[in-house]
Design a protein around this motif. Structure first.
Motif, mmCIF file in Angstrom:
data_model
loop_
_atom_site.group_PDB
_atom_site.id
_atom_site.type_symbol
_atom_site.label_atom_id
_atom_site.label_comp_id
_atom_site.label_asym_id
_atom_site.label_seq_id
_atom_site.Cartn_x
_atom_site.Cartn_y
_atom_site.Cartn_z
ATOM 1 N N ILE A 73 -3.775 3.016 8.357
ATOM 2 C CA ILE A 73 -2.369 2.737 8.698
ATOM 3 C C ILE A 73 -2.280 1.630 9.742
ATOM 4 O O ILE A 73 -1.375 0.804 9.706
ATOM 5 N N THR A 119 0.870 -1.179 0.000
ATOM 6 C CA THR A 119 0.000 0.000 0.000
ATOM 7 C C THR A 119 0.906 1.229 0.000
ATOM 8 O O THR A 119 2.036 1.177 0.498
ATOM 9 N N ARG A 120 0.395 2.316 -0.562
ATOM 10 C CA ARG A 120 1.212 3.519 -0.713
ATOM 11 C C ARG A 120 0.305 4.739 -0.647
ATOM 12 O O ARG A 120 -0.768 4.752 -1.250
ATOM 13 N N ARG A 121 0.748 5.751 0.110
ATOM 14 C CA ARG A 121 0.006 7.016 0.121
ATOM 15 C C ARG A 121 0.079 7.622 -1.271
ATOM 16 O O ARG A 121 1.102 7.560 -1.927
ATOM 17 N N THR A 149 2.591 0.824 4.966
ATOM 18 C CA THR A 149 2.221 1.737 3.881
ATOM 19 C C THR A 149 3.399 2.657 3.525
ATOM 20 O O THR A 149 4.004 3.274 4.395
ATOM 21 N N PHE A 166 -2.757 -1.461 7.695
ATOM 22 C CA PHE A 166 -1.666 -1.660 6.731
ATOM 23 C C PHE A 166 -0.448 -0.871 7.201
ATOM 24 O O PHE A 166 -0.107 0.172 6.634
ATOM 25 N N MET A 218 -5.130 6.351 -1.208
ATOM 26 C CA MET A 218 -4.126 5.307 -1.046
ATOM 27 C C MET A 218 -4.099 4.440 -2.295
ATOM 28 O O MET A 218 -5.128 4.234 -2.936
#
Length: 141
Positions: free
Chosen positions: A127, A97-99, A133, A130, A106
């Motif tokens: 967060i 997962t990535r901002r 992240t 996950f 996300m």
């Protein structure tokens, strides 16, 4: 809760060519992978068909991500009493997962190489679910 502005599967552009994955990210496309990919199926599950309206909520457990559809009253507003379970995805299908740069967005990366960008309500809760992240400047793995 996760939501998306991705067009429906009838109108959406679903590029599956792996060589275009990086370009789609650079062009700030909302997802990569065809409608048959894990992210495609996830996005389809987030767009329930309903005559009365339905809110799609994703319940995150240790085992899976489960869509739950709650009746939404369009005329009166607010949530109704009708609740239905929807699609379920194994928790380990999400491998990263990535901002994303805009607040509360996300990106989800799935085990088949597909990914999608979704609006997340409650970043702190996300967060906690996950914890690995990535930041928005970190590259997609």
């Amino acid at each position: 809760m996760f939501t998306t502005d991705v067009p429906s599967q009838q109108r959406g552009n679903s590029v599956e060519d792996p060589s275009l994955r990086g370009r789609r990210q650079k062009d700030k496309e909302p997802f990569f992978g065809g409608w048959e990919s894990l992210v495609g199926q996830f996005l389809i599950a987030g767009q329930p068909k309903s005559k009365t309206g339905a809110a799609a909520v994703v319940a995150v457990t240790d085992v899976c991500l489960r869509f739950v559809y709650v009746q939404y009253r369009r005329v009166l507003g607010g949530l109704g009493d009708a609740v239905e379970l929807g699609a379920s995805f194994p928790h380990d299908a999400v491998v990263w997962t990535r901002r994303h740069a805009p607040k509360n967005e996300m990106q989800f990366g799935f085990s088949d190489g597909s990914w999608g960008t979704l609006f997340v309500s409650g970043e702190d809760d996300f967060i906690r679910s996950f914890p690995g992240t990535l930041g928005h400047k970190e590259p997609i793995p």
